[in-house]
Design a protein around this motif. Structure first.
Motif, mmCIF file in Angstrom:
data_model
loop_
_atom_site.group_PDB
_atom_site.id
_atom_site.type_symbol
_atom_site.label_atom_id
_atom_site.label_comp_id
_atom_site.label_asym_id
_atom_site.label_seq_id
_atom_site.Cartn_x
_atom_site.Cartn_y
_atom_site.Cartn_z
ATOM 1 N N LYS A 176 1.214 -1.039 0.183
ATOM 2 C CA LYS A 176 -0.125 0.092 0.263
ATOM 3 C C LYS A 176 0.895 1.400 0.378
ATOM 4 C CE LYS A 176 -3.951 -1.928 1.811
ATOM 5 N NZ LYS A 176 -4.348 -1.707 3.608
ATOM 6 N N ALA A 177 1.607 1.801 0.652
ATOM 7 C CA ALA A 177 2.684 2.327 0.839
ATOM 8 C C ALA A 177 3.503 2.557 -0.528
ATOM 9 C CB ALA A 177 3.505 2.078 1.948
ATOM 10 N N ALA A 178 3.775 1.484 -1.236
ATOM 11 C CA ALA A 178 4.304 1.975 -2.377
ATOM 12 C C ALA A 178 3.047 2.103 -3.388
ATOM 13 C CB ALA A 178 5.077 0.131 -2.935
ATOM 14 N N GLU A 179 2.679 1.258 -3.460
ATOM 15 C CA GLU A 179 0.809 1.958 -4.331
ATOM 16 C C GLU A 179 1.067 3.213 -4.429
ATOM 17 O OE1 GLU A 179 -2.480 -0.143 -3.974
ATOM 18 O OE2 GLU A 179 -1.311 -2.099 -4.837
ATOM 19 N N ARG A 180 1.434 3.909 -3.154
ATOM 20 C CA ARG A 180 0.678 5.790 -3.331
ATOM 21 C C ARG A 180 2.473 6.135 -3.529
ATOM 22 N NH1 ARG A 180 0.861 6.813 2.729
ATOM 23 N NH2 ARG A 180 0.650 4.343 3.042
ATOM 24 N N SER A 181 3.260 6.063 -4.027
ATOM 25 C CA SER A 181 4.700 6.683 -4.777
ATOM 26 C C SER A 181 4.353 6.334 -5.997
ATOM 27 C CB SER A 181 5.719 6.396 -3.705
ATOM 28 O OG SER A 181 5.901 4.794 -3.807
ATOM 29 N N MET A 182 3.944 5.253 -6.582
ATOM 30 C CA MET A 182 4.381 4.887 -8.038
ATOM 31 C C MET A 182 3.362 5.517 -8.623
ATOM 32 S SD MET A 182 3.854 0.900 -7.485
ATOM 33 C CE MET A 182 4.202 0.579 -9.228
ATOM 34 N N LYS A 183 3.972 6.348 -9.829
ATOM 35 C CA LYS A 183 3.364 7.159 -10.878
ATOM 36 C C LYS A 183 2.045 6.296 -12.114
ATOM 37 C CE LYS A 183 6.729 10.092 -12.169
ATOM 38 N NZ LYS A 183 7.748 10.969 -12.868
ATOM 39 N N LYS A 184 0.611 6.820 -11.900
ATOM 40 C CA LYS A 184 -0.015 6.360 -12.527
ATOM 41 C C LYS A 184 0.343 6.522 -14.286
ATOM 42 C CE LYS A 184 -2.673 5.657 -8.426
ATOM 43 N NZ LYS A 184 -1.488 4.984 -7.914
ATOM 44 N N ASP A 185 0.514 7.727 -14.736
ATOM 45 C CA ASP A 185 0.420 7.651 -15.911
ATOM 46 C C ASP A 185 1.604 7.733 -16.780
ATOM 47 O OD1 ASP A 185 1.701 10.152 -14.408
ATOM 48 O OD2 ASP A 185 1.080 10.794 -16.258
ATOM 49 N N LEU A 186 2.106 5.836 -16.474
ATOM 50 C CA LEU A 186 3.694 5.758 -16.711
ATOM 51 C C LEU A 186 4.353 5.836 -18.242
ATOM 52 C CD1 LEU A 186 3.662 1.827 -15.463
ATOM 53 C CD2 LEU A 186 5.107 4.538 -14.306
ATOM 54 N N PRO A 187 5.536 6.318 -18.734
ATOM 55 C CA PRO A 187 5.712 6.567 -19.434
ATOM 56 C C PRO A 187 5.653 4.957 -20.905
ATOM 57 C CG PRO A 187 8.163 7.065 -18.276
ATOM 58 C CD PRO A 187 6.528 6.643 -17.572
ATOM 59 N N ASN A 188 5.475 5.494 -22.356
ATOM 60 C CA ASN A 188 5.400 4.222 -22.974
ATOM 61 C C ASN A 188 6.813 4.189 -24.109
ATOM 62 O OD1 ASN A 188 4.466 1.719 -23.960
ATOM 63 N ND2 ASN A 188 3.217 2.730 -25.594
ATOM 64 N N PHE A 189 7.854 3.177 -23.171
ATOM 65 C CA PHE A 189 8.934 2.795 -24.120
ATOM 66 C C PHE A 189 9.171 1.998 -23.492
ATOM 67 C CE2 PHE A 189 10.257 4.576 -20.142
ATOM 68 C CZ PHE A 189 11.483 4.424 -19.826
ATOM 69 N N ARG A 190 10.836 2.067 -24.954
ATOM 70 C CA ARG A 190 10.894 0.141 -25.172
ATOM 71 C C ARG A 190 12.238 0.273 -25.073
ATOM 72 N NH1 ARG A 190 7.594 -2.417 -29.396
ATOM 73 N NH2 ARG A 190 10.528 -3.341 -30.096
ATOM 74 N N VAL A 191 13.180 -0.599 -25.008
ATOM 75 C CA VAL A 191 14.933 -1.087 -24.929
ATOM 76 C C VAL A 191 15.315 -0.943 -26.219
ATOM 77 C CG1 VAL A 191 17.033 -2.065 -24.708
ATOM 78 C CG2 VAL A 191 15.176 -2.544 -22.507
ATOM 79 N N GLY A 192 16.032 0.455 -26.884
ATOM 80 C CA GLY A 192 16.413 0.277 -27.883
ATOM 81 C C GLY A 192 15.936 1.791 -28.706
ATOM 82 N N ASP A 193 14.750 2.445 -27.767
ATOM 83 C CA ASP A 193 14.133 3.696 -28.090
ATOM 84 C C ASP A 193 15.418 5.082 -27.792
ATOM 85 O OD1 ASP A 193 11.713 2.214 -28.985
ATOM 86 O OD2 ASP A 193 10.495 2.964 -27.204
ATOM 87 N N GLY B 16 18.719 9.901 -25.442
ATOM 88 C CA GLY B 16 19.957 9.859 -25.919
ATOM 89 C C GLY B 16 19.672 7.925 -25.498
ATOM 90 N N THR B 17 19.879 7.314 -25.717
ATOM 91 C CA THR B 17 19.190 5.642 -25.888
ATOM 92 C C THR B 17 18.857 4.460 -24.670
ATOM 93 O OG1 THR B 17 20.373 5.835 -28.672
ATOM 94 C CG2 THR B 17 19.476 3.798 -27.752
ATOM 95 N N VAL B 18 18.033 4.564 -24.738
ATOM 96 C CA VAL B 18 17.336 3.590 -23.720
ATOM 97 C C VAL B 18 18.672 2.461 -24.024
ATOM 98 C CG1 VAL B 18 15.611 2.069 -22.306
ATOM 99 C CG2 VAL B 18 15.597 4.425 -23.554
ATOM 100 N N ILE B 19 19.618 2.078 -22.963
ATOM 101 C CA ILE B 19 20.043 1.185 -23.422
ATOM 102 C C ILE B 19 19.614 -0.388 -22.236
ATOM 103 C CG2 ILE B 19 21.890 1.476 -23.693
ATOM 104 C CD1 ILE B 19 23.168 0.907 -21.195
ATOM 105 N N ALA B 20 18.913 -0.143 -20.749
ATOM 106 C CA ALA B 20 18.638 -1.105 -20.679
ATOM 107 C C ALA B 20 17.238 -1.098 -19.324
ATOM 108 C CB ALA B 20 19.634 -2.088 -19.610
ATOM 109 N N ARG B 21 16.066 -1.479 -18.258
ATOM 110 C CA ARG B 21 15.244 -1.361 -17.506
ATOM 111 C C ARG B 21 15.085 -2.139 -17.547
ATOM 112 N NH1 ARG B 21 9.510 1.036 -20.654
ATOM 113 N NH2 ARG B 21 9.064 1.038 -17.642
ATOM 114 N N ARG B 22 15.188 -2.153 -16.231
ATOM 115 C CA ARG B 22 15.271 -2.999 -14.905
ATOM 116 C C ARG B 22 14.544 -2.847 -13.612
ATOM 117 N NH1 ARG B 22 17.034 -1.917 -10.180
ATOM 118 N NH2 ARG B 22 17.906 -3.783 -9.728
ATOM 119 N N GLY B 23 13.828 -4.021 -13.402
ATOM 120 C CA GLY B 23 13.081 -3.648 -11.374
ATOM 121 C C GLY B 23 12.157 -4.222 -12.051
ATOM 122 N N SER B 24 11.135 -3.529 -10.761
ATOM 123 C CA SER B 24 9.584 -3.785 -10.827
ATOM 124 C C SER B 24 9.179 -2.779 -10.000
ATOM 125 C CB SER B 24 9.192 -5.050 -10.669
ATOM 126 O OG SER B 24 9.109 -5.782 -9.515
#
Length: 159
Positions: free
Chosen positions: A8-25, A46-54
């Protein structure tokens, strides 16, 4: 119980409108910079070279070349200092991490561009396409317009 409270604490600090992008963009990352009592927005492209975590710990790494030196920044997606992520172009990749771009220089760092599909239907789909006029038809239209213009000029002179 504790897991539920943490979630619940983590949900409050998370953004609702996440940007839509992928690795390589190729992206522009707008971050809020606070200097004393002033705030400004700084852009890092710049170029997105990695995404990690959740969850709240999800991050992405952006790489660019500045003065022949590679610069990488890691941005937390849910950070309050992250204002916006704008996708400039989309790159085709077959890997989740593009760390091999670190060894490449110049044109070798380019990725093939993929066409980005828009969510709204294009104007071509909304209206019927008219066949393009041939050269003869265009010349005929121009000559008709010029004769109409000369007739209007003659009428105004006669009146």
């Amino acid at each position: 119980m504790n897991q539920e409270l943490l979630k619940k604490a983590a949900e409050r600090s998370m953004k609702k409108d996440l940007p839509n992008f992928r690795v390589g963009d190729t992206v522009k990352v707008y971050t809020k910079i606070v200097e004393g009592d002033k705030e400004r927005i700084q852009v890092f492209r710049g170029t997105v070279i990695a995404r990690r975590g959740s969850g709240t710990s999800e991050t992405f790494t952006v790489r660019r070349i500045v003065a022949n030196e590679g610069v990488e920044r890691i941005f937390p997606i849910h950070s309050p200092s992250l204002v916006n992520v704008e996708v400039v172009r989309s790159g085709k990749t077959r890997r989740a991490k593009l760390y091999y771009l670190r060894q490449r220089v110049g044109k070798a760092t380019r990725l093939k561009e993929i066409a980005v599909e828009s969510s709204t239907p294009s104007q071509d789909q909304q209206t019927e396409e008219k066949p393009s006029p041939t050269l003869d038809e265009e010349k005929e239209e121009q000559s008709q317009e010029s004769t109409e213009d000369t007739q209007e000029q003659q009428d105004s002179q006669n009146a």
